[in-house]
Design a protein around this motif. Sequence first.
Motif, PDB file in Angstrom:
ATOM      1  N   SER A  50       0.859  -1.179   0.000  1.00 49.84           N
ATOM      2  CA  SER A  50       0.000   0.000   0.000  1.00 49.84           C
ATOM      3  C   SER A  50       0.897   1.232   0.000  1.00 49.84           C
ATOM      4  N   ALA A  51       0.566   2.225  -0.791  1.00 45.52           N
ATOM      5  CA  ALA A  51       1.385   3.430  -0.928  1.00 45.52           C
ATOM      6  C   ALA A  51       1.658   4.055   0.436  1.00 45.52           C
ATOM      7  N   GLY A  52       2.944   4.166   0.788  1.00 45.14           N
ATOM      8  CA  GLY A  52       3.356   4.825   2.015  1.00 45.14           C
ATOM      9  C   GLY A  52       3.139   4.046   3.303  1.00 45.14           C
ATOM     10  N   MET A  53       2.667   2.812   3.229  1.00 43.07           N
ATOM     11  CA  MET A  53       2.409   2.021   4.437  1.00 43.07           C
ATOM     12  C   MET A  53       3.516   0.982   4.629  1.00 43.07           C
ATOM     13  N   PRO A  54       3.779   0.578   5.883  1.00 41.44           N
ATOM     14  CA  PRO A  54       4.804  -0.462   6.124  1.00 41.44           C
ATOM     15  C   PRO A  54       4.410  -1.792   5.493  1.00 41.44           C
ATOM     16  N   LEU A  55       5.413  -2.532   5.050  1.00 44.95           N
ATOM     17  CA  LEU A  55       5.166  -3.861   4.475  1.00 44.95           C
ATOM     18  C   LEU A  55       4.698  -4.849   5.536  1.00 44.95           C
ATOM     19  N   ALA A  56       5.267  -4.750   6.734  1.00 48.05           N
ATOM     20  CA  ALA A  56       4.953  -5.700   7.808  1.00 48.05           C
ATOM     21  C   ALA A  56       5.180  -5.022   9.153  1.00 48.05           C
ATOM     22  N   ASP A  75      -3.480  -3.217  -2.064  1.00 48.03           N
ATOM     23  CA  ASP A  75      -4.752  -2.484  -1.950  1.00 48.03           C
ATOM     24  C   ASP A  75      -5.100  -1.670  -3.195  1.00 48.03           C
ATOM     25  N   GLY A  76      -4.210  -1.644  -4.196  1.00 47.95           N
ATOM     26  CA  GLY A  76      -4.501  -0.937  -5.436  1.00 47.95           C
ATOM     27  C   GLY A  76      -4.256   0.559  -5.372  1.00 47.95           C
ATOM     28  N   SER A  77      -3.723   1.057  -4.266  1.00 48.25           N
ATOM     29  CA  SER A  77      -3.484   2.494  -4.125  1.00 48.25           C
ATOM     30  C   SER A  77      -2.408   2.991  -5.073  1.00 48.25           C
ATOM     31  N   GLN A  78      -1.559   2.076  -5.512  1.00 46.38           N
ATOM     32  CA  GLN A  78      -0.470   2.410  -6.420  1.00 46.38           C
ATOM     33  C   GLN A  78       0.033   1.109  -7.027  1.00 46.38           C
ATOM     34  N   GLU A  79       0.612   1.180  -8.220  1.00 46.23           N
ATOM     35  CA  GLU A  79       1.237  -0.004  -8.808  1.00 46.23           C
ATOM     36  C   GLU A  79       2.521  -0.268  -8.038  1.00 46.23           C
ATOM     37  N   LEU A  80       2.564  -1.412  -7.327  1.00 44.31           N
ATOM     38  CA  LEU A  80       3.708  -1.709  -6.467  1.00 44.31           C
ATOM     39  C   LEU A  80       4.222  -3.119  -6.709  1.00 44.31           C
ATOM     40  N   ALA A  81       5.531  -3.251  -6.591  1.00 43.51           N
ATOM     41  CA  ALA A  81       6.182  -4.550  -6.734  1.00 43.51           C
ATOM     42  C   ALA A  81       6.871  -4.903  -5.425  1.00 43.51           C
ATOM     43  N   LEU A  82       7.268  -6.144  -5.331  1.00 42.22           N
ATOM     44  CA  LEU A  82       8.002  -6.652  -4.185  1.00 42.22           C
ATOM     45  C   LEU A  82       9.141  -7.505  -4.733  1.00 42.22           C
ATOM     46  N   VAL A  83      10.374  -7.126  -4.403  1.00 40.14           N
ATOM     47  CA  VAL A  83      11.534  -7.875  -4.881  1.00 40.14           C
ATOM     48  C   VAL A  83      12.275  -8.490  -3.696  1.00 40.14           C
TER      49      VAL A  83
END
Length: 150
Positions: A50-56, A75-83
């Motif tokens: 989620s844009a600007g929120m902690p991952l965990a 949550d769809g707030s922004q296009e986000l990836a996880l590497v």
Amino acid sequence: MFRTTAIATMFALALPAAGLADDDDDGPSFGMAGVLSSGNKEDLPPVILSAGMPLADAPWVLQSGTYYEFEIQGDGSQELALVGPEFFRAIWIDEMVVEGLEIRPLGLDSVEFDEAGEMEIGFVAIKPGRYYMKVPGSTGETQRLEITIK
């Protein structure tokens, strides 16, 4: 000939003792064993994209040889990836489930959410060490999940 007959007789006598002689419901029940048994499974808290929120909420401390499952929720707030290529190479991924579709990849480098959605990953922790998953291009500590495999 005596030797062959004696071996066949010993084998025939051993089958009932091992529960292998027939399909009897009263015989021993063999279930999943080892790393895929339910006693070796642990659920991890979800990773939130989620844009600007902690991952965990906290780092993960995993035990090598244990089976884990976790969800990645976008949550769809922004296009986000996880590497996390080093982390994904230190585990064996059993399956990824996306909208009811089970995927069994040979490896993974990253995942990306273009819109809101959810993914579940089941894996076995293999290689001890310190790893991470993070939002690519981010520098904030909250956009990085520290992972230790013991």
